[in-house]
Design a protein around this motif. Sequence first.
Motif, PDB file in Angstrom:
ATOM      1  N   TYR A  32      22.240  42.523  34.221  1.00 35.95           N
ATOM      2  CA  TYR A  32      22.341  43.119  35.548  1.00 35.95           C
ATOM      3  C   TYR A  32      22.668  42.124  36.642  1.00 35.95           C
ATOM      4  O   TYR A  32      22.127  41.025  36.694  1.00 35.95           O
ATOM      5  N   ARG A  53      25.472  38.354  37.221  1.00 38.35           N
ATOM      6  CA  ARG A  53      24.637  38.378  36.025  1.00 38.35           C
ATOM      7  C   ARG A  53      24.317  36.994  35.484  1.00 38.35           C
ATOM      8  O   ARG A  53      23.202  36.751  35.006  1.00 38.35           O
ATOM      9  N   ARG A  99      22.205  46.514  39.079  1.00 40.89           N
ATOM     10  CA  ARG A  99      23.264  47.347  38.531  1.00 40.89           C
ATOM     11  C   ARG A  99      23.893  46.617  37.362  1.00 40.89           C
ATOM     12  O   ARG A  99      23.966  45.381  37.365  1.00 40.89           O
ATOM     13  N   SER A 100      24.333  47.372  36.370  1.00 42.16           N
ATOM     14  CA  SER A 100      24.875  46.779  35.149  1.00 42.16           C
ATOM     15  C   SER A 100      26.368  46.520  35.267  1.00 42.16           C
ATOM     16  O   SER A 100      27.170  46.977  34.451  1.00 42.16           O
ATOM     17  N   SER A 101      26.741  45.779  36.288  1.00 38.98           N
ATOM     18  CA  SER A 101      28.125  45.431  36.532  1.00 38.98           C
ATOM     19  C   SER A 101      28.139  44.251  37.492  1.00 38.98           C
ATOM     20  O   SER A 101      27.136  43.579  37.673  1.00 38.98           O
ATOM     21  N   TYR A 102      29.280  44.025  38.130  1.00 43.35           N
ATOM     22  CA  TYR A 102      29.381  42.965  39.108  1.00 43.35           C
ATOM     23  C   TYR A 102      28.551  43.306  40.344  1.00 43.35           C
ATOM     24  O   TYR A 102      28.230  44.466  40.587  1.00 43.35           O
TER      25      TYR A 102
END
Length: 123
Positions: A32, A53, A99-102
């Motif tokens: 994340y 991340r 959040r599981s992105s940039y």
Amino acid sequence: QVQLVESGGGLVQAGGSLRLSCAASGRTASRYAVGWFRQAPGKEREIVATISRNGVDTYHLDSVKGRFTISRDNAKNTVYLQMNSLKPEDTAVYYCAARSSYAATSPLEYNYWGQGTQVTVSS
């Protein structure tokens, strides 16, 4: 899903320092991007800092640059916000979000949130 818990808030005088921690459940912290947000009474929630991340890329709100530093220790599943030279206008509830992105600067882009920790800076 990941659970986030903030800690480290408190009451300090102007010029003082605090270190906020955002602890994530499990061993998935590296999945994340994380952002720190704050919301003062009667104000909209605003971005304070973000970190990618792997911790390489960071962003800091202009008004906190040089005073606040975001960092992370994925081995400890924790993201930190070191706050130095605190000002009364920094007073707010501080939240961490993931959040599981940039990393992003809009709170609408984050799907996991902690409960918040109060930071109060007196003059």
